[in-house]
Enzyme design. Structure first.
Site, PDB file in Angstrom:
ATOM      1  N   TYR A  96       0.829  -1.206   0.000  1.00  0.00           N
ATOM      2  CA  TYR A  96       0.000   0.000   0.000  1.00  0.00           C
ATOM      3  C   TYR A  96       0.861   1.253   0.000  1.00  0.00           C
ATOM      4  CZ  TYR A  96       0.906   0.840   4.968  1.00  0.00           C
ATOM      5  OH  TYR A  96       1.507   1.110   6.165  1.00  0.00           O
ATOM      6  N   CYS A  97       0.229   2.351  -0.397  1.00  0.00           N
ATOM      7  CA  CYS A  97       0.843   3.680  -0.322  1.00  0.00           C
ATOM      8  C   CYS A  97      -0.243   4.611   0.217  1.00  0.00           C
ATOM      9  CB  CYS A  97       1.374   4.124  -1.689  1.00  0.00           C
ATOM     10  SG  CYS A  97       0.110   4.253  -2.966  1.00  0.00           S
ATOM     11  N   LEU A  98      -0.260   5.838  -0.181  1.00  0.00           N
ATOM     12  CA  LEU A  98      -1.287   6.744   0.325  1.00  0.00           C
ATOM     13  C   LEU A  98      -2.599   6.592  -0.443  1.00  0.00           C
ATOM     14  CD1 LEU A  98      -1.836   8.941   2.426  1.00  0.00           C
ATOM     15  CD2 LEU A  98      -1.167  10.629   0.720  1.00  0.00           C
ATOM     16  N   LEU A 125      -3.673   3.938   2.067  1.00  0.00           N
ATOM     17  CA  LEU A 125      -3.919   4.245   3.473  1.00  0.00           C
ATOM     18  C   LEU A 125      -5.155   5.132   3.633  1.00  0.00           C
ATOM     19  CD1 LEU A 125      -2.802   3.727   6.316  1.00  0.00           C
ATOM     20  CD2 LEU A 125      -1.507   5.837   6.093  1.00  0.00           C
TER      21      LEU A 125
END
Length: 150
Positions: A96-98, A125
């Site tokens: 995952y990232c933002l 996120l």
């Protein structure tokens, strides 16, 4: 008659072909990429099944909050640090990232390096937080309970 219409409306038919190609890619592209994009509910199940959780944001973003026991390796450093990831390439990896864009790129890199169960968190996120799921934060050494103030 149809041929004449098509010749007169070349740009329209090119646009139609592009739209059709994009629709086909949206259905087939994920399979070709080799990883699966999951929502926060599916990600929770994968996390609870002891997946390796990989946060591909920057270190500064990571300090602001992360998922559970995530390991932080920025997507820009991932290729160089591939040897620090789990040796078992059949074990599940939740990336995952933002927002989900960088993690999709990272998921593709993992697949190219032989990982077979790669899951990209759609919405990153942000989606995790929107679902009301917990986010960990690093504690400052100044505010940690065991720190001594002189």
């Amino acid at each position: 008659m149809f041929i004449e219409f098509m010749q007169e409306q070349v740009i329209l038919f090119i646009a139609l072909a592009i739209v059709v190609a994009m629709l086909i890619y949206s259905y087939v592209g994920e399979r070709l990429a080799g990883f699966k994009t999951v929502n926060s509910t599916e990600a929770t199940r994968i996390y609870n099944d002891d997946a390796y959780v990989l946060d591909v944001r920057t270190a500064g973003e990571f300090r602001e909050g992360y998922i559970g026991n995530a390991v932080n390796v920025s997507v820009t450093e991932l290729a160089a640090k591939m040897n620090t990831l789990p040796k078992d390439k059949t074990a599940p990896v939740l990336v995952y990232c933002l927002s989900g864009a960088r993690s999709a790129r990272a998921a593709g890199m993992l697949v190219k390096n032989g990982y077979t169960q790669v899951f990209n968190l759609a919405g990153g996120l942000n989606a995790w937080k929107s679902a009301g799921l917990p986010v960990g934060r690093e504690r400052s050494k100044k505010t940690a309970p065991n720190s001594q103030v002189g």
